[in-house]
Design a protein around this motif. Structure first.
Motif, PDB file in Angstrom:
ATOM      1  N   GLU A   1      -7.156  12.164   3.993  1.00  0.00           N
ATOM      2  CA  GLU A   1      -7.959  12.579   2.790  1.00  0.00           C
ATOM      3  C   GLU A   1      -8.648  13.770   2.423  1.00  0.00           C
ATOM      4  OE1 GLU A   1      -9.640  10.020   0.281  1.00  0.00           O
ATOM      5  OE2 GLU A   1      -7.971   8.894   1.217  1.00  0.00           O
TER       6      GLU A   1
ATOM      7  N   ASN B   1       1.129  -1.158   0.019  1.00  0.00           N
ATOM      8  CA  ASN B   1       0.087   0.148  -0.273  1.00  0.00           C
ATOM      9  C   ASN B   1       0.797   1.469   0.157  1.00  0.00           C
ATOM     10  OD1 ASN B   1      -2.542  -1.856   0.361  1.00  0.00           O
ATOM     11  ND2 ASN B   1      -2.100  -1.663   2.089  1.00  0.00           N
TER      12      ASN B   1
ATOM     13  N   ASP C   1      -5.373   8.109   7.079  1.00  0.00           N
ATOM     14  CA  ASP C   1      -6.431   6.340   7.098  1.00  0.00           C
ATOM     15  C   ASP C   1      -5.335   5.475   7.011  1.00  0.00           C
ATOM     16  OD1 ASP C   1      -8.511   7.608   7.113  1.00  0.00           O
ATOM     17  OD2 ASP C   1      -8.726   8.042   5.012  1.00  0.00           O
TER      18      ASP C   1
ATOM     19  N   LEU D   1      -4.904   1.635   5.948  1.00  0.00           N
ATOM     20  CA  LEU D   1      -4.841   0.382   5.069  1.00  0.00           C
ATOM     21  C   LEU D   1      -4.813  -0.685   5.585  1.00  0.00           C
ATOM     22  CD1 LEU D   1      -5.047   2.803   3.832  1.00  0.00           C
ATOM     23  CD2 LEU D   1      -4.379   1.700   1.610  1.00  0.00           C
ATOM     24  N   THR D   2      -5.738  -1.593   5.530  1.00  0.00           N
ATOM     25  CA  THR D   2      -5.350  -3.293   6.073  1.00  0.00           C
ATOM     26  C   THR D   2      -4.354  -3.746   4.739  1.00  0.00           C
ATOM     27  OG1 THR D   2      -7.013  -3.818   4.025  1.00  0.00           O
ATOM     28  CG2 THR D   2      -7.840  -3.740   6.501  1.00  0.00           C
ATOM     29  N   ASN D   3      -3.314  -4.812   5.764  1.00  0.00           N
ATOM     30  CA  ASN D   3      -2.055  -5.579   4.617  1.00  0.00           C
ATOM     31  C   ASN D   3      -2.459  -7.121   4.929  1.00  0.00           C
ATOM     32  OD1 ASN D   3      -0.135  -5.810   2.715  1.00  0.00           O
ATOM     33  ND2 ASN D   3       1.574  -5.968   5.149  1.00  0.00           N
TER      34      ASN D   3
ATOM     35  N   THR E   1      -1.373  -4.186   8.767  1.00  0.00           N
ATOM     36  CA  THR E   1      -1.379  -2.548   8.794  1.00  0.00           C
ATOM     37  C   THR E   1      -0.099  -2.621   7.961  1.00  0.00           C
ATOM     38  OG1 THR E   1      -0.511  -0.979   9.939  1.00  0.00           O
ATOM     39  CG2 THR E   1      -2.679  -1.406   9.907  1.00  0.00           C
TER      40      THR E   1
ATOM     41  N   PRO F   1      -0.038   6.201   4.442  1.00  0.00           N
ATOM     42  CA  PRO F   1      -1.089   6.549   5.359  1.00  0.00           C
ATOM     43  C   PRO F   1      -1.471   7.700   4.739  1.00  0.00           C
ATOM     44  CG  PRO F   1      -0.107   5.790   6.698  1.00  0.00           C
ATOM     45  CD  PRO F   1       1.146   5.606   5.276  1.00  0.00           C
TER      46      PRO F   1
ATOM     47  N   LYS G   1      -7.837  -6.535   1.862  1.00  0.00           N
ATOM     48  CA  LYS G   1      -6.687  -5.848   1.205  1.00  0.00           C
ATOM     49  C   LYS G   1      -6.663  -4.260   0.527  1.00  0.00           C
ATOM     50  CE  LYS G   1      -1.597  -6.792   0.004  1.00  0.00           C
ATOM     51  NZ  LYS G   1      -0.667  -7.344   0.049  1.00  0.00           N
ATOM     52  N   GLY G   2      -6.076  -3.381   1.787  1.00  0.00           N
ATOM     53  CA  GLY G   2      -6.029  -1.891   1.271  1.00  0.00           C
ATOM     54  C   GLY G   2      -7.424  -1.736   1.834  1.00  0.00           C
ATOM     55  N   LEU G   3      -8.302  -2.102   2.330  1.00  0.00           N
ATOM     56  CA  LEU G   3      -9.238  -1.518   3.093  1.00  0.00           C
ATOM     57  C   LEU G   3      -9.004  -0.211   3.673  1.00  0.00           C
ATOM     58  CD1 LEU G   3     -12.922  -0.864   3.759  1.00  0.00           C
ATOM     59  CD2 LEU G   3     -12.181  -2.581   4.801  1.00  0.00           C
ATOM     60  N   ARG G   4      -8.900   0.814   3.549  1.00  0.00           N
ATOM     61  CA  ARG G   4      -8.728   1.738   4.687  1.00  0.00           C
ATOM     62  C   ARG G   4      -9.741   1.795   6.028  1.00  0.00           C
ATOM     63  NH1 ARG G   4     -10.842   7.734   2.756  1.00  0.00           N
ATOM     64  NH2 ARG G   4     -12.573   6.326   2.225  1.00  0.00           N
TER      65      ARG G   4
END
Length: 144
Positions: A17, A11, A25, A27-29, A46, A14, A105-108
């Protein structure tokens, strides 16, 4: 202020926004989708490691959109990252809805806010100064 960060995820770093955003933000990893069932909780990686300056703390906060639309929030309300922690930032989430929620994966997933704080010196005393509220507890100041 600069925040040192190591990113082992795919990703981007952060970011805020909007120009008025106070939180970055996160993001998931996760390697695979995580299906979070109703009332289930988990730690979401993350791939980020930060070096928070002494005198500051990182606060991990839920994203309001995930909370209100999907019931996804943080287990501990607001998570604290101390300035001497160097491990991976992992987000403790819980699904408070009745529906399964898929974490891709990649969700905020959350926000990181950096806050200055003070350390206090405790002074043990026998009494405290009086106020108009006094010992009034939860709801003592009224509803409106």
């Amino acid at each position: 202020m600069k925040l040192k960060i190591v990113n082992i995820s795919e990703n981007k770093l952060p970011k805020y926004e909007t120009t008025g955003s106070s939180g970055l933000d996160l993001l998931t990893n996760n390697d695979e989708d995580i299906v979070l069932k109703s009332l289930e909780r988990t730690l979401v990686p993350t791939g980020l490691f930060v070096e928070i300056p002494k005198g500051f703390e990182g606060q991990v906060r839920a994203r309001s959109g995930l909370s209100i639309k999907h019931g996804i929030t943080l287990i501990n309300g607001i998570g604290t990252i101390d300035s001497d922690y160097r491990g991976e930032l992992k987000i403790p989430v819980v699904n408070l809805s009745t529906e399964d929620f898929t974490i891709k994966k990649g969700l905020r997933i959350a926000q990181l806010v950096i806050i200055k704080h003070e350390r206090v010196e405790l002074e043990e005393v026998k009494t405290l100064s009086d106020t108009s509220r006094g010992h009034g507890g939860f709801g003592s100041t009224g509803v409106n």
